[in-house]
Design a protein around this motif. Sequence first.
Motif, PDB file in Angstrom:
ATOM      1  N   HIS A 134      -5.420  13.361  20.881  1.00 28.51           N
ATOM      2  CA  HIS A 134      -5.406  11.909  20.661  1.00 28.51           C
ATOM      3  C   HIS A 134      -6.814  11.328  20.532  1.00 28.51           C
ATOM      4  O   HIS A 134      -7.065  10.197  20.965  1.00 28.51           O
ATOM      5  N   PRO A 180       2.056   8.042  15.967  1.00 27.04           N
ATOM      6  CA  PRO A 180       0.880   8.643  16.606  1.00 27.04           C
ATOM      7  C   PRO A 180       0.097   9.488  15.622  1.00 27.04           C
ATOM      8  O   PRO A 180       0.643   9.988  14.641  1.00 27.04           O
ATOM      9  N   PRO A 231      -2.293   7.065  22.540  1.00 30.64           N
ATOM     10  CA  PRO A 231      -2.421   6.537  21.186  1.00 30.64           C
ATOM     11  C   PRO A 231      -2.445   5.019  21.191  1.00 30.64           C
ATOM     12  O   PRO A 231      -1.807   4.367  22.008  1.00 30.64           O
TER      13      PRO A 231
END
Length: 428
Positions: free
Chosen positions: A266, A425, A418
């Motif tokens: 992420h 995402p 996220p």
Amino acid sequence: MGPLKHIIWLLGLTVFAIWQMPSIPNWPLALQKLLFWLPYLIAGLGIFVSAFLNRLQPILILASLVLFNAGMQYFVPQADVTLSAITLYPVLALLLPLNLLFWLLFPERGVQDKLYVSVQFILLAAQGYFVYWVMANLPLEYWRWVASPSGYEAVRLPFVAMLTMVGVWFLMMFRNALLSHAKVLDQTVVFVLIVMAFGLNAFYEYGALAWTSAFAAMMILLSLIFDAHHIAYTDQLTGLKGRRALLESFLGLGRKYSIAMMDIDHFKSFNDTYGHDVGDLVLRTVAQELEMIATGQVYRYGGEEFTVVFKGKLPDQVLPALETVRKAIETRVLKVPLNGQDEETHVTVSFGLATRDAQHKKPHEVMKYADEALYQAKEAGRNRIVVAGQPVATAKSTPKTRTKTKPKTAPKPKTARPSQKRSTPAKR
């Protein structure tokens, strides 16, 4: 290890230059004649390379060496004990170490800034006028002080010049110790000063100064090459070797090796939440943890991806090291600014690991295989290691945990997630 390897070759050249000085009179006559031109040839090449690489500091240092050598060689006959010989020798011996330190302290701005370059060369030229004025106007009692001997039989340098060289040498060493990323040139000038000190001390010996000046210029030239190599092959943000170095490492891997591809989970949404400055901090932090892997060579592949090459190792031999690093990154607490306050957060990473086999015989094929395993680790939930060719269910993984060293009263650290602004995402 980086600074140490440069110290080794610099020390080797210094010892060789000093060791060979007494044998110069026994050289063939043709080599002796060439010797007096050698400092200018090497310095000229160094100045050309410096201009090509947009480096002003080496040009000024080499110009100082050339002018110094010319002054000592052509204006102070070695067998003549005239007023010129008595005065110019101690003045130039005093100015040389000061010049080496002076040009290092000026910031490097390249050769494109014409005004800055002009100012530097005006300062260099002004020293010539200063030397002339001193020789013409300094009272005799001051000359006796400047040219007074050191008192040691083996040291012919004037005491003031010797004291200045020692002081400048310690200042250079102290400055290098304070620099977080010292250039090879910074280390080289320390040894240039040592070589030139021996050459000056043996000034009245035939060819000694030309010999040491040639070695000093060669050291500067080599430092330029090594600095350029470091810039080309090293990632400036993390200090790790870059993709170019990774691809060149493939030439000597042999037939048994493993390659791991690693990605920060992420990372894009982390940048969106905290900003790119914090993203750079995360990259440096992850790089520091990866450098703890003693059995493999770590590279920054690009963006948030890193590559670890394990020469002569199979996956089972390197999995413990990767798992240790994965856990260390997961449990490391990062303090980042958010909305005017410091917030604690964690990042996690995913690994894909592959080894050379019958279907993947070339390094770039193994690396692609590892990247496919990395994608599987992402799809399986991230924060894990997947070995290419093995079921994802058997991947090494541990659940997320809080930092054990934190006190119980501390607020629960947040994990980067996220950005809520995105409808889907990020892939990684």
